[in-house]
Design an enzyme around this catalytic site. Structure first.
Site, PDB file in Angstrom:
ATOM      1  N   GLU A 288      40.180  47.056  39.079  1.00  0.00           N
ATOM      2  CA  GLU A 288      40.300  45.572  38.790  1.00  0.00           C
ATOM      3  C   GLU A 288      41.580  44.837  38.138  1.00  0.00           C
ATOM      4  O   GLU A 288      42.149  45.974  37.161  1.00  0.00           O
ATOM      5  CB  GLU A 288      39.078  45.299  38.120  1.00  0.00           C
ATOM      6  CG  GLU A 288      37.959  45.743  38.650  1.00  0.00           C
ATOM      7  CD  GLU A 288      36.432  45.332  37.990  1.00  0.00           C
ATOM      8  OE1 GLU A 288      35.541  45.060  38.509  1.00  0.00           O
ATOM      9  OE2 GLU A 288      36.569  45.354  36.744  1.00  0.00           O
TER      10      GLU A 288
ATOM     11  N   CYS B  89      30.315  40.516  32.634  1.00  0.00           N
ATOM     12  CA  CYS B  89      31.338  41.266  33.544  1.00  0.00           C
ATOM     13  C   CYS B  89      30.913  41.111  35.022  1.00  0.00           C
ATOM     14  O   CYS B  89      30.187  41.329  35.473  1.00  0.00           O
ATOM     15  CB  CYS B  89      31.711  42.785  33.235  1.00  0.00           C
ATOM     16  SG  CYS B  89      31.311  43.391  31.565  1.00  0.00           S
ATOM     17  N   SER B  90      31.839  40.458  35.583  1.00  0.00           N
ATOM     18  CA  SER B  90      31.643  40.361  37.245  1.00  0.00           C
ATOM     19  C   SER B  90      33.081  40.008  37.871  1.00  0.00           C
ATOM     20  O   SER B  90      34.242  40.369  37.447  1.00  0.00           O
ATOM     21  CB  SER B  90      30.719  39.367  37.275  1.00  0.00           C
ATOM     22  OG  SER B  90      30.454  39.259  38.880  1.00  0.00           O
TER      23      SER B  90
ATOM     24  N   LYS C 188      32.438  43.734  48.125  1.00  0.00           N
ATOM     25  CA  LYS C 188      32.172  44.172  46.627  1.00  0.00           C
ATOM     26  C   LYS C 188      31.947  45.721  47.235  1.00  0.00           C
ATOM     27  O   LYS C 188      32.439  46.508  46.330  1.00  0.00           O
ATOM     28  CB  LYS C 188      30.897  43.682  45.951  1.00  0.00           C
ATOM     29  CG  LYS C 188      30.757  44.183  44.628  1.00  0.00           C
ATOM     30  CD  LYS C 188      29.646  43.352  44.074  1.00  0.00           C
ATOM     31  CE  LYS C 188      29.415  43.891  42.720  1.00  0.00           C
ATOM     32  NZ  LYS C 188      28.171  43.251  42.117  1.00  0.00           N
TER      33      LYS C 188
ATOM     34  N   LYS D 104      21.957  48.779  38.101  1.00  0.00           N
ATOM     35  CA  LYS D 104      23.476  48.678  38.536  1.00  0.00           C
ATOM     36  C   LYS D 104      23.873  50.031  39.238  1.00  0.00           C
ATOM     37  O   LYS D 104      23.703  50.851  38.803  1.00  0.00           O
ATOM     38  CB  LYS D 104      24.391  48.353  37.435  1.00  0.00           C
ATOM     39  CG  LYS D 104      23.909  47.126  36.587  1.00  0.00           C
ATOM     40  CD  LYS D 104      24.411  46.014  37.122  1.00  0.00           C
ATOM     41  CE  LYS D 104      25.849  45.464  37.139  1.00  0.00           C
ATOM     42  NZ  LYS D 104      25.819  44.100  37.645  1.00  0.00           N
TER      43      LYS D 104
ATOM     44  N   HIS E 152      41.043  44.503  42.943  1.00  0.00           N
ATOM     45  CA  HIS E 152      40.529  43.267  43.244  1.00  0.00           C
ATOM     46  C   HIS E 152      40.443  42.709  41.939  1.00  0.00           C
ATOM     47  O   HIS E 152      40.516  43.268  40.927  1.00  0.00           O
ATOM     48  CB  HIS E 152      39.259  43.581  43.822  1.00  0.00           C
ATOM     49  CG  HIS E 152      38.076  44.308  42.973  1.00  0.00           C
ATOM     50  ND1 HIS E 152      38.209  45.593  43.327  1.00  0.00           N
ATOM     51  CD2 HIS E 152      37.391  44.076  42.084  1.00  0.00           C
ATOM     52  CE1 HIS E 152      37.128  46.236  42.354  1.00  0.00           C
ATOM     53  NE2 HIS E 152      36.624  45.003  41.835  1.00  0.00           N
TER      54      HIS E 152
ATOM     55  N   HIS F 166      34.634  48.903  45.894  1.00  0.00           N
ATOM     56  CA  HIS F 166      34.183  49.889  44.769  1.00  0.00           C
ATOM     57  C   HIS F 166      33.842  51.397  45.189  1.00  0.00           C
ATOM     58  O   HIS F 166      33.340  52.341  44.569  1.00  0.00           O
ATOM     59  CB  HIS F 166      32.933  49.296  44.154  1.00  0.00           C
ATOM     60  CG  HIS F 166      33.309  48.088  43.148  1.00  0.00           C
ATOM     61  ND1 HIS F 166      33.042  47.064  43.707  1.00  0.00           N
ATOM     62  CD2 HIS F 166      33.236  47.938  42.080  1.00  0.00           C
ATOM     63  CE1 HIS F 166      33.410  45.926  42.956  1.00  0.00           C
ATOM     64  NE2 HIS F 166      33.543  46.837  41.646  1.00  0.00           N
TER      65      HIS F 166
ATOM     66  N   GLU G 271      35.668  51.642  39.511  1.00  0.00           N
ATOM     67  CA  GLU G 271      36.057  50.283  39.339  1.00  0.00           C
ATOM     68  C   GLU G 271      37.586  50.295  39.393  1.00  0.00           C
ATOM     69  O   GLU G 271      38.136  51.263  38.794  1.00  0.00           O
ATOM     70  CB  GLU G 271      35.753  49.749  38.070  1.00  0.00           C
ATOM     71  CG  GLU G 271      34.264  49.664  37.711  1.00  0.00           C
ATOM     72  CD  GLU G 271      33.783  48.400  38.264  1.00  0.00           C
ATOM     73  OE1 GLU G 271      34.410  47.432  39.074  1.00  0.00           O
ATOM     74  OE2 GLU G 271      32.315  48.169  38.440  1.00  0.00           O
TER      75      GLU G 271
END
Length: 349
Positions: free
Chosen positions: A222, A142-143, A91, A130, A107, A95, A220
């Site tokens: 995604e 959100c994940s 992760k 966060k 991702h 990021h 981010e």
């Protein structure tokens, strides 16, 4: 009386020592919460460990940094195809934004939209702790789906000839896991087969809100699965948010959300939420009981959008950047380490 006084002194000291130990280890703690009219706001901490009775241990004893290191994401291409035969991507690595990796690594992710029995949407404000986009308002949860999880969270729609029949079970498993971790929602209240997949968005954004536009270290990038779910009945006390994930949560009507969007500055909303609500969301909400939850608006498109200009870092203005920027390519692939990965057992209750 003297012995009784000593006893209570011991209990007090033991509780304080236990709390200090938990905080030192980064164990999430429950906070004293005020939940009125289905709203939640973080307040004063209590010295209690969270989810101590839960048989789902994802995230237990881990802070944001630890999860950045240990979560293994699913690298994909621009059409959501799996990057096969490649290396693991943490992760953290996915990021990290920089001049050399201006969009990190593409991702898979999910954005979950939870509606109550009155069709109100649950909004959450991301915790100040966060690492990416702290303190902004966004959708319910959100994940990311992860590798090495049980039940399996890696979807591969290419396995089906008719992609419209693909159920995206992996993303749904991930959503139920994270709803428990972030919001304290027991999986028994989120029926797996009733989670409705809608579509996918491919987006990126540098976290200039937190770190400025010069060289923000995080962002981010995604392919984001949009998932909808409606509660069948009112469940008081359903929410028990994790302090390290959520600062506030509230249910809103469409009109209330529109008012919030007018009153709260744009950069205090997550860039993915802003992109989603501009690309079909209001219609999906309007049709919630008239087709959305049964697939009326569902499709397998991957809809790409660049972020608003304020989410561009200094290194994001290169005219050669395109939709392929940040995709893990063949030159970056490595033979996966032979180190045995311990499968994390995630049990549904």
């Amino acid at each position: 009386r003297s012995s009784m006084s000593s006893y209570f002194s011991f209990i007090t000291m033991f509780a304080a020592a236990t709390a200090a130990f938990q905080l030192g280890r980064g164990v999430p703690i429950v906070t004293k919460k005020t939940i009125q009219n289905n709203n939640y706001r973080r307040s004063t901490p209590l010295l209690l460990s969270r989810s101590s009775s839960s048989n789902n241990n994802y995230g237990t004893g881990m802070d944001q940094t630890a999860m950045m290191e240990s979560d293994i994401l699913i690298a994909v291409g621009t059409e959501d195809e799996l990057v096969k035969g490649g290396r693991d991507v943490s992760k953290k690595e996915a990021h990290v934004f920089s001049k050399d990796k201006p969009r990190g690594i593409l991702h898979r992710a999910f954005s979950f939209f939870l509606f109550d029995d009155q069709n109100r949407l649950l909004l959450t404000k991301r915790a100040a702790s966060k690492i990416t986009f702290p303190g902004v308002w966004t959708n319910s949860c959100c994940s990311h789906p992860l590798r090495y999880m049980t039940p399996e969270e890696v979807d591969d729609p290419s396995e089906r000839t008719n992609k419209l029949e693909y159920k995206y079970d992996g993303a749904k498993h991930a959503a139920r896991r994270k709803l428990l971790h972030e919001l304290g929602i027991d999986p028994q209240y989120i029926t797996h087969d009733d989670i409705q997949y809608i579509t996918k968005f491919h987006y990126w954004a540098a976290d200039t809100q937190t770190y400025g536009t010069d060289t923000p270290p995080w962002g981010e990038h995604e392919v984001d699965y949009i998932l909808f779910y409606k509660m069948k009945r009112d469940l008081p006390g359903l929410l028990n948010p994790c302090d390290d994930e959520v600062d506030e949560a509230k249910y809103v009507t469409p009109d209330e959300l529109k008012t919030m969007l007018e009153d709260i500055p744009a950069k205090e909303w997550s860039p993915w939420f802003r992109g989603i609500i501009e690309r079909g969301f209001w219609k999906w909400w309007e049709d919630l009981d008239n087709g959305t939850l049964t697939g009326l608006h569902s499709n397998n498109d991957v809809i790409f959008f660049d972020p608003p200009p304020e989410y561009y870092a200094s290194f994001n203005h290169d005219p050669t950047h395109n939709r392929q920027t940040g995709v893990l390519n063949s030159e970056e692939k490595e033979v996966q380490s032979s180190k045995k990965k311990e499968t994390v057992q995630i049990k549904s209750r």
